[in-house]
Design an enzyme around this catalytic site. Structure first.
Site, PDB file in Angstrom:
ATOM      1  CD  GLU A  40      -2.952  -0.739  -0.146  1.00 58.92           C
ATOM      2  OE1 GLU A  40      -2.976   0.407  -0.562  1.00 58.92           O
ATOM      3  OE2 GLU A  40      -3.587  -1.641  -0.650  1.00 58.92           O
ATOM      4  CD  GLN A  45       1.327  10.264  -3.870  1.00 55.56           C
ATOM      5  OE1 GLN A  45       2.260   9.823  -3.162  1.00 55.56           O
ATOM      6  NE2 GLN A  45       1.097  11.319  -3.154  1.00 55.56           N
ATOM      7  CB  THR A  46       3.975   4.318  -7.295  1.00 59.24           C
ATOM      8  OG1 THR A  46       4.585   5.375  -6.677  1.00 59.24           O
ATOM      9  CG2 THR A  46       4.714   3.534  -8.228  1.00 59.24           C
ATOM     10  N   GLY A  84      10.754   6.936  -6.207  1.00 59.68           N
ATOM     11  CA  GLY A  84      10.328   8.062  -5.950  1.00 59.68           C
ATOM     12  C   GLY A  84       9.683   8.406  -4.511  1.00 59.68           C
ATOM     13  CE1 TYR A  85       5.459  12.431  -4.969  1.00 57.05           C
ATOM     14  CE2 TYR A  85       5.418  10.481  -6.213  1.00 57.05           C
ATOM     15  CZ  TYR A  85       5.119  11.631  -6.041  1.00 57.05           C
ATOM     16  OH  TYR A  85       4.400  12.349  -7.214  1.00 57.05           O
ATOM     17  CE1 TYR A 123      -6.868   3.869  -0.783  1.00 58.69           C
ATOM     18  CE2 TYR A 123      -4.594   3.477  -0.586  1.00 58.69           C
ATOM     19  CZ  TYR A 123      -5.518   3.222  -1.169  1.00 58.69           C
ATOM     20  OH  TYR A 123      -5.624   2.193  -2.054  1.00 58.69           O
ATOM     21  CG  ASP A 141      -7.140   5.953  -3.939  1.00 57.78           C
ATOM     22  OD1 ASP A 141      -8.288   5.840  -4.304  1.00 57.78           O
ATOM     23  OD2 ASP A 141      -6.338   5.196  -4.470  1.00 57.78           O
ATOM     24  CB  CYS A 192     -14.043   4.292 -13.237  1.00 59.11           C
ATOM     25  SG  CYS A 192     -15.186   5.660 -12.921  1.00 59.11           S
ATOM     26  CB  CYS A 202     -17.723  -0.403 -15.735  1.00 60.70           C
ATOM     27  SG  CYS A 202     -17.922   0.020 -13.889  1.00 60.70           S
TER      28      CYS A 202
HETATM   29  S1  SF4 Z   1     -20.130   2.871 -15.398  1.00 58.94           S
HETATM   30 FE1  SF4 Z   1     -18.082   2.293 -14.321  1.00 58.94          FE
HETATM   31  S2  SF4 Z   1     -16.480   3.302 -15.789  1.00 58.94           S
HETATM   32 FE2  SF4 Z   1     -18.452   4.077 -16.292  1.00 58.94          FE
HETATM   33  S3  SF4 Z   1     -18.362   5.829 -15.092  1.00 58.94           S
HETATM   34 FE3  SF4 Z   1     -19.633   4.388 -14.035  1.00 58.94          FE
HETATM   35  S4  SF4 Z   1     -18.241   3.791 -12.511  1.00 58.94           S
HETATM   36 FE4  SF4 Z   1     -17.183   4.752 -14.064  1.00 58.94          FE
END
Ligand code: SF4
Length: 356
Positions: A40, A45-46, A84-85, A123, A141, A192, A202
């Site tokens: 974690e 940031q990576t 980094g970081y 987080y 996050d 997403c 999704c």
């Molecule tokens: S359907 Fe899934 S990928 Fe599309 S905006 Fe909604 S959460 Fe994001």
């Protein structure tokens, strides 16, 4: 679809989807809180693909929290070199020491106790508490916030709104908080995406309100990014016979704990030699004469761009005062020391020239 329906459909779809896939996240499948903690912290940031080889090497070198606590900070920074970081590595080392001294070597399961450890914010504490200890704590996050803002079509959600939304999802399936949080993290980091979400693939496609209302591109409302300023600096590669002068960057600052060549901020490259001679005299007590430019390096940090001019220099006299913050190093020893990535081309050149 009513609100409770959205929540139930979302949780069901996320858990089913998470169960059916096997993403190669470094600590995935592990129940070892220490391995989850390392993964974690590295993933902050990576990108996961960058983290993977570092994670494996790190756990080989420091397989337990005790091994990490016993290690020298220089060994830890060397294993972190390039990721980094670097404050993350310093904090992880301090956390290991505190887990051994305060918690008898067991990483605490309680969010408040986790947050009291260096480098563990809300987080990471939520991720650890839910994944390693099965507690219904949110892990928010940028990725998970974006998914929640889109799922519930929230334009400018406050932190409290998103935390409540996450808690409501967790309350529906209190026995799988780790899987639910990881599913949200994975959707946020692989599907997403901020600019090009793949809604067709999704698991939240059906309950997602932003998709249904065609507001995905505006959720959450984008914040304008501040421009990155350009900064200039000059550094001196100071030779004293066969040795080079190095200083250790202050712990907790930018690239903290790494070895580096002394440098000075400048406005104009023409000032480099005079600024280096004056600053190195006043800060380290060394008299030097600056010679030709060796390299010019451009490096982009999170908040600014740096143009660094590296010059060769000769030691003329004087000795530094601070005991631990500098060394005269042999060129053949440079590859064993942790340096900022921006200096790697120069180190390769110096070592290569030496060998040829
Ligand atoms: S359907 Fe899934 S990928 Fe599309 S905006 Fe909604 S959460 Fe994001």
């Amino acid at each position: 679809m009513s609100d409770p329906e959205i929540h139930h459909r979302a949780v069901e779809s996320l858990l089913e989807w998470f169960d059916s896939r096997n993403r190669d996240v470094p600590s995935r499948g592990s129940e070892d809180p220490y391995a989850i903690l390392v993964a974690e912290i590295m993933a902050q940031q990576t990108r996961i693909a960058t983290v993977r080889p570092y994670f494996r090497k790190f756990l080989e070198l420091f397989p337990t929290v005790e091994a990490l606590a016993d290690a020298e900070i220089d060994q830890v920074l060397k294993a972190w070199e390039g990721l980094g970081y670097y404050a993350r590595a310093e904090n992880l080392h301090k956390t290991a020491e505190l887990v051994v001294s305060r918690h008898q070597g067991s990483i605490p399961s309680d969010v408040e106790a986790l947050r009291a450890l260096p480098g563990i914010g809300p987080y990471t504490a939520g991720a650890l508490a839910s994944i390693a200890f099965g507690q219904p704590e949110p892990a928010l996050d940028g990725n998970t916030r974006r998914v929640l803002a889109r799922l519930f079509d929230l334009e400018k959600p406050k932190a409290r709104d998103l935390e409540n939304a996450a808690r409501e999802l967790l309350a529906i399936s209190p026995h799988h908080p780790g899987a639910l949080n990881q599913a949200l993290m994975d959707v946020g980091s692989t599907i997403c995406l901020p600019r090009h979400p793949s809604c067709e693939q999704c698991p939240l496609n059906d309950p997602c309100l932003a998709r249904a209302r065609n507001t995905v591109a505006d959720r959450p409302a984008p914040k304008p990014l501040p421009p990155k300023p350009d900064r200039h600096a000059a550094a001196a590669v100071i030779r004293k016979d066969e040795l080079l002068f190095l200083w250790k960057r202050p712990s907790g600052g930018l690239l903290g704990g790494l070895w580096d060549f002394p440098h000075v901020a400048i406005e104009n490259p023409k000032e480099a030699a005079a600024a280096l001679e004056a600053t190195i005299k006043s800060e380290w007590g060394l008299s030097i004469s600056v010679g030709k430019k060796l390299q010019s390096v451009r490096h982009v940090f999170s908040h600014f761009r740096l143009q660094l001019e590296l010059h060769e220099a000769r030691w003329e006299g004087g000795a530094p005062q601070h005991e631990d913050l500098w060394q005269w190093a042999r060129i053949e020893d440079l590859p064993n020391l942790a340096f900022p990535v921006a200096q790697h081309p120069l180190i390769s050149d110096l070592v290569g020239t030496r060998r040829s």
